[in-house]
Write an enzyme that holds these catalytic residues in place. Structure first.
Site, short mmCIF file in Angstrom:
data_model
loop_
_atom_site.label_atom_id
_atom_site.label_comp_id
_atom_site.label_asym_id
_atom_site.label_seq_id
_atom_site.Cartn_x
_atom_site.Cartn_y
_atom_site.Cartn_z
N GLU A 119 0.83 -1.21 0.00
CA GLU A 119 0.00 0.00 0.00
C GLU A 119 0.87 1.26 0.00
O GLU A 119 2.08 1.20 0.15
CB GLU A 119 -0.90 0.02 1.25
CG GLU A 119 -2.22 -0.74 1.09
CD GLU A 119 -3.27 0.06 0.34
OE1 GLU A 119 -2.93 1.13 -0.20
OE2 GLU A 119 -4.42 -0.40 0.28
N GLU B 166 -8.05 -7.30 10.40
CA GLU B 166 -9.35 -7.65 9.86
C GLU B 166 -9.52 -9.17 9.89
O GLU B 166 -8.53 -9.91 9.86
CB GLU B 166 -9.48 -7.17 8.42
CG GLU B 166 -9.33 -5.68 8.26
CD GLU B 166 -9.04 -5.28 6.82
OE1 GLU B 166 -9.62 -4.29 6.37
OE2 GLU B 166 -8.23 -5.96 6.16
N ASN C 4 -9.64 5.58 2.08
CA ASN C 4 -8.58 5.14 1.18
C ASN C 4 -8.07 6.31 0.33
O ASN C 4 -7.60 7.28 0.87
CB ASN C 4 -9.04 3.94 0.33
CG ASN C 4 -8.28 2.69 0.68
OD1 ASN C 4 -7.06 2.70 0.74
ND2 ASN C 4 -8.99 1.59 0.90
N ASP D 110 -9.67 1.68 -4.26
CA ASP D 110 -8.67 1.68 -3.21
C ASP D 110 -7.85 2.96 -3.29
O ASP D 110 -8.39 4.04 -3.10
CB ASP D 110 -7.81 0.41 -3.34
CG ASP D 110 -7.14 0.01 -2.04
OD1 ASP D 110 -6.78 0.90 -1.25
OD2 ASP D 110 -6.93 -1.21 -1.81
#
Length: 238
Positions: free
Chosen positions: A18, A60, A93, A143
């Site tokens: 990311e 998560e 995001n 995203d």
């Protein structure tokens, strides 16, 4: 348009790659592996990767599956004070500003849309939220996002295996570039003249059969030949 080329340039697998940022001074790419809990720097000249291990986080149950509406959007001001804009966010995001800084673009991933706000540069206030682009079912989950020198937005689509180019003036998708992995996560322009688009990806949640079909999952990709350029990243003034 130039011939578009998609190349996996960082083959080291990130569980959830990311937040890529091009460092102009060093000519390197910064990115994170969220689940791997590390910050990395890749040098395209030497292909060397530096990694720094980071702290812990709540996980998560599965990627993009979480208790809904628990997030918020904040601003960190230059005096290090914090301002909350709104809550009831699922997954904050991609975010960026129009070239004239009058519009703020924002993605709450599980809304499956790219939103726009009026932005007051003097006060930092947001108003007039509206949907700019609603993703189609096969495009995946929006995203990361960045903007090019023509004011068009580029959006990475998680579980969609693609990046989209969107024209904010019309709210229309004007280009799609597909990648050889499903879990594309984020993106930024870089390279000596910002003509290369770097795209991170993830491999978390993929079984052996899925990985066999997409062996480059979790890598970082360079897209060249787009015929457009990005802008340098903004630096925090505080």
């Amino acid at each position: 348009m130039s011939s578009i080329k998609v190349q996996c340039v960082v083959k080291e697998k990130n569980r959830i790659g990311e937040s890529p940022v091009w460092e102009e001074k060093e000519g390197t790419l910064l990115y994170v592996d969220v689940s791997g809990q590390k910050v990395c720097r890749w040098n395209p000249d030497t292909n060397h990767i530096q990694s720094i291990q980071t702290g812990t986080m709540g996980m998560e149950v599965r990627p993009a599956e979480l208790e809904r509406g628990q997030g918020s959007l904040y601003t960190l001001n230059t005096d290090h004070s914090v301002r909350k804009h709104f809550d009831q966010v699922d997954i904050s995001n991609g975010l960026d500003w129009s070239l004239d800084h009058n519009t703020f673009y924002y993605i709450d991933s599980l809304s499956f849309s790219v939103d726009a706000f009026d932005y007051d540069l003097q006060t930092g206030s947001l108003s007039n939220r509206r949907v700019l682009y609603k993703l189609e079912k096969d495009e995946g989950i929006p995203d990361g996002m960045c903007i090019d020198t023509e004011g068009r937005l580029w959006v990475a689509c998680y579980n969609g295996g693609r990046v989209l180019r969107i024209d904010p003036a019309t709210g229309k998708r004007i280009e799609t570039v597909k990648l050889p992995v499903d879990k594309t996560t984020s993106l930024c322009f870089g390279g000596k003249d910002y003509s290369e688009l770097y795209v991170t990806s993830a491999c978390e949640g993929m079984d052996d059969a899925w990985m066999a079909r997409q062996p480059e999952a979790g890598g970082i990709f360079k897209i060249s030949g787009l015929g457009v350029k990005g802008i340098p990243p903004y630096s925090f003034a505080g």
